[in-house]
Design a protein around this motif. Structure first.
Motif, PDB file in Angstrom:
ATOM      1  N   GLU A  87      -1.521   5.202  31.904  1.00 15.97           N
ATOM      2  CA  GLU A  87      -1.891   4.817  30.547  1.00 15.97           C
ATOM      3  C   GLU A  87      -0.687   4.329  29.751  1.00 15.97           C
ATOM      4  N   THR A  88       0.506   4.765  30.160  1.00 19.72           N
ATOM      5  CA  THR A  88       1.735   4.404  29.454  1.00 19.72           C
ATOM      6  C   THR A  88       2.749   3.833  30.427  1.00 19.72           C
ATOM      7  N   LEU A  89       3.373   2.725  30.034  1.00 22.32           N
ATOM      8  CA  LEU A  89       4.448   2.128  30.808  1.00 22.32           C
ATOM      9  C   LEU A  89       5.750   2.328  30.043  1.00 22.32           C
ATOM     10  N   VAL A  90       6.740   2.901  30.710  1.00 23.52           N
ATOM     11  CA  VAL A  90       8.072   3.006  30.128  1.00 23.52           C
ATOM     12  C   VAL A  90       8.921   1.914  30.770  1.00 23.52           C
ATOM     13  N   VAL A  91       9.323   0.945  29.969  1.00 20.81           N
ATOM     14  CA  VAL A  91      10.020  -0.241  30.467  1.00 20.81           C
ATOM     15  C   VAL A  91      11.506  -0.098  30.170  1.00 20.81           C
ATOM     16  N   ALA A  92      12.301   0.149  31.190  1.00 21.51           N
ATOM     17  CA  ALA A  92      13.749   0.223  31.048  1.00 21.51           C
ATOM     18  C   ALA A  92      14.317  -1.160  31.335  1.00 21.51           C
ATOM     19  N   GLY A  93      14.785  -1.804  30.299  1.00 24.15           N
ATOM     20  CA  GLY A  93      15.280  -3.167  30.414  1.00 24.15           C
ATOM     21  C   GLY A  93      15.599  -3.688  29.030  1.00 24.15           C
ATOM     22  N   VAL A  94      15.202  -4.917  28.749  1.00 29.39           N
ATOM     23  CA  VAL A  94      15.412  -5.491  27.421  1.00 29.39           C
ATOM     24  C   VAL A  94      14.062  -5.898  26.822  1.00 29.39           C
ATOM     25  N   LYS A  95      14.065  -6.178  25.527  1.00 30.16           N
ATOM     26  CA  LYS A  95      12.832  -6.216  24.759  1.00 30.16           C
ATOM     27  C   LYS A  95      11.796  -7.205  25.285  1.00 30.16           C
ATOM     28  N   PHE A  96      12.241  -8.389  25.722  1.00 32.38           N
ATOM     29  CA  PHE A  96      11.252  -9.364  26.175  1.00 32.38           C
ATOM     30  C   PHE A  96      10.471  -8.843  27.390  1.00 32.38           C
ATOM     31  N   MET A  97      11.081  -7.940  28.165  1.00 34.76           N
ATOM     32  CA  MET A  97      10.390  -7.358  29.312  1.00 34.76           C
ATOM     33  C   MET A  97       9.260  -6.438  28.856  1.00 34.76           C
ATOM     34  N   GLY A  98       9.534  -5.656  27.817  1.00 33.60           N
ATOM     35  CA  GLY A  98       8.481  -4.832  27.246  1.00 33.60           C
ATOM     36  C   GLY A  98       7.368  -5.667  26.660  1.00 33.60           C
ATOM     37  N   GLU A  99       7.727  -6.770  26.015  1.00 29.98           N
ATOM     38  CA  GLU A  99       6.715  -7.656  25.446  1.00 29.98           C
ATOM     39  C   GLU A  99       5.858  -8.290  26.532  1.00 29.98           C
ATOM     40  N   THR A 100       6.477  -8.696  27.627  1.00 29.12           N
ATOM     41  CA  THR A 100       5.713  -9.278  28.731  1.00 29.12           C
ATOM     42  C   THR A 100       4.727  -8.266  29.289  1.00 29.12           C
ATOM     43  N   ALA A 101       5.162  -7.026  29.403  1.00 34.00           N
ATOM     44  CA  ALA A 101       4.267  -5.969  29.879  1.00 34.00           C
ATOM     45  C   ALA A 101       3.087  -5.796  28.924  1.00 34.00           C
ATOM     46  N   LYS A 102       3.344  -5.850  27.631  1.00 30.66           N
ATOM     47  CA  LYS A 102       2.281  -5.684  26.638  1.00 30.66           C
ATOM     48  C   LYS A 102       1.321  -6.865  26.660  1.00 30.66           C
ATOM     49  N   ILE A 103       1.842  -8.064  26.867  1.00 29.28           N
ATOM     50  CA  ILE A 103       0.982  -9.256  26.948  1.00 29.28           C
ATOM     51  C   ILE A 103      -0.021  -9.107  28.086  1.00 29.28           C
ATOM     52  N   LEU A 104       0.455  -8.589  29.218  1.00 29.69           N
ATOM     53  CA  LEU A 104      -0.405  -8.461  30.396  1.00 29.69           C
ATOM     54  C   LEU A 104      -1.229  -7.179  30.404  1.00 29.69           C
ATOM     55  N   SER A 105      -0.790  -6.174  29.634  1.00 30.82           N
ATOM     56  CA  SER A 105      -1.489  -4.875  29.619  1.00 30.82           C
ATOM     57  C   SER A 105      -1.710  -4.406  28.177  1.00 30.82           C
ATOM     58  N   PRO A 106      -2.525  -5.104  27.412  1.00 31.97           N
ATOM     59  CA  PRO A 106      -2.677  -4.768  25.988  1.00 31.97           C
ATOM     60  C   PRO A 106      -3.286  -3.397  25.742  1.00 31.97           C
ATOM     61  N   GLU A 107      -4.040  -2.889  26.715  1.00 31.25           N
ATOM     62  CA  GLU A 107      -4.704  -1.597  26.550  1.00 31.25           C
ATOM     63  C   GLU A 107      -3.757  -0.427  26.776  1.00 31.25           C
ATOM     64  N   LYS A 108      -2.570  -0.695  27.294  1.00 36.23           N
ATOM     65  CA  LYS A 108      -1.625   0.365  27.613  1.00 36.23           C
ATOM     66  C   LYS A 108      -0.568   0.514  26.517  1.00 36.23           C
ATOM     67  N   THR A 109      -0.036   1.731  26.419  1.00 39.04           N
ATOM     68  CA  THR A 109       1.096   1.975  25.538  1.00 39.04           C
ATOM     69  C   THR A 109       2.367   1.565  26.269  1.00 39.04           C
ATOM     70  N   ILE A 110       3.161   0.703  25.645  1.00 35.03           N
ATOM     71  CA  ILE A 110       4.406   0.239  26.243  1.00 35.03           C
ATOM     72  C   ILE A 110       5.559   0.820  25.438  1.00 35.03           C
ATOM     73  N   LEU A 111       6.383   1.633  26.097  1.00 37.98           N
ATOM     74  CA  LEU A 111       7.531   2.254  25.460  1.00 37.98           C
ATOM     75  C   LEU A 111       8.822   1.736  26.087  1.00 37.98           C
ATOM     76  N   MET A 112       9.868   1.654  25.264  1.00 41.27           N
ATOM     77  CA  MET A 112      11.195   1.293  25.761  1.00 41.27           C
ATOM     78  C   MET A 112      12.205   2.326  25.276  1.00 41.27           C
ATOM     79  N   PRO A 113      13.238   2.597  26.070  1.00 42.26           N
ATOM     80  CA  PRO A 113      14.257   3.538  25.615  1.00 42.26           C
ATOM     81  C   PRO A 113      14.851   3.156  24.266  1.00 42.26           C
TER      82      PRO A 113
END
Length: 347
Positions: A87-113
């Motif tokens: 249900e939640t993706l923790v994206v360790a990287g830089v912001k555009f990577m988190g945004e790409t994850a959110k674009i493809l998975s809008p129903e999921k919570t995307i968190l970044m450090p």
């Protein structure tokens, strides 16, 4: 392109942005068992999975593997997350990577450090400036690199990664299309030379890859004459020209597995060494040197924004829900079109 975003001004903008981020964060690299244990517990408790980029620190990559996550390039990170039942993706990287994850998975919570971790290519291509640039050439297809904001992706016809950019541009050339390319001028120039495409290039660059110097690499080659030179195409043309292999992070990683050489001079972020050493423990990997006018220790073979990721911040994001990615739905839907176009093309 306005004077505000010429190369000298861009460097100043990037360094100012980075300095402000560093002041606002207490950057630590904590690798102790207590925090690792807490992260593993929180991942299970929150039904979350960790996806980490090749350029993050070894401790984060190792933790991703141990907990059923993935270490990958930006697109595979997002694709893995979209196909995972967490249900939640923790994206360790830089912001555009988190945004790409959110674009493809809008129903999921995307968190970044930390949301302070961005990219010189991203901040060097602001949407208002870029839209005005594109409006000057309405007859051209707009192709943007994955290292861009959701808003810039929403303005594009195609989104590409370094592993598929050549194929997409060759396809567009066959269709008789002329192209606007953004934001990395070195990657765009490489593609232009390889394909003969009619391309207008946005004047952006990666502060890590732009610092690699051909002379330094050739000097190093005299010390290790049997070493293969591996180069990411975000590097300057003079560096690309002396490479044995030019490719994306995943393509360079595969080259180290498949080539017979025992030593490699690697012109990309040294974070990739974790997977290279893991795949080929008996081989030697050497950082390509950076030097010259304007070079900064911040950009010497390691992305300063990737370095903002830490185990402590990762733990805090899971525990507190900090660093969540939000994208306006209208922007997300527009950005999804060129992203999906690329994914369909890749299939």
């Amino acid at each position: 392109m306005s004077e505000l975003f010429n190369k000298a001004a861009l460097r100043d903008t990037v360094q100012k942005y980075l300095s402000e981020a560093e002041k606002s964060l207490e950057i630590k690299s904590i690798d102790n068992e207590e925090i690792r244990t807490e992260i593993k517990f929180l991942l299970k408790q929150k039904n979350a999975v960790l996806v980490a980029h090749y350029y993050t620190e070894d401790a984060i990559q190792e933790l991703a593997e141990e907990t059923g996550g993935v270490i990958a390039d930006s697109l595979e990170m997002a694709r893995f997350g979209a196909n995972h039942d967490a249900e939640t993706l923790v994206v360790a990287g830089v912001k555009f990577m988190g945004e790409t994850a959110k674009i493809l998975s809008p129903e999921k919570t995307i968190l970044m450090p930390t949301l302070e971790a961005t990219c010189s290519l991203d901040i060097g291509c602001p949407i208002d400036e870029f839209s005005a640039f594109c409006d000057q050439y309405p007859e051209r297809k707009v192709v943007v690199y994955a290292n861009t904001s959701a808003a810039v992706k929403a303005r594009a016809d195609w989104v590409v990664t370094s592993s598929i950019a050549l194929d997409v541009v060759e396809h567009l050339v066959e269709q008789g299309e002329k192209i606007i390319w953004a934001p990395d001028q070195h990657l765009g120039g490489y593609i232009q030379r390889e394909t003969g495409a009619d391309m207008i290039l946005w004047d952006g660059a990666c502060i890590v890859h732009e610092e690699f110097k051909a002379k330094g690499i050739l000097d190093l080659k005299t010390v290790y004459p049997n070493a293969a030179i591996l180069v990411h195409p975000e590097s300057p043309e003079s560096v690309v020209e002396i490479a044995d292999v030019v490719g994306s992070t995943s393509q360079l990683l595969n080259a180290t597995k498949n080539m017979p050489n025992e030593t490699f001079i690697v012109a990309t972020d040294r974070g990739i060494f974790y997977k290279m050493k893991q795949a080929s423990p008996k081989k030697r990997f050497i950082e390509a040197p950076t030097a010259g006018s304007g070079a900064s220790c911040r950009s010497c073979a390691h992305c300063p924004w990737m370095a903002l990721n830490s185990l402590e911040m990762l733990r805090n994001a899971l525990r507190d829900g900090s660093g969540e990615i939000h994208i306006p739905e209208e922007t997300r839907l527009k950005a999804l079109i060129p992203l999906q176009r690329m994914l369909n093309f890749q299939r």
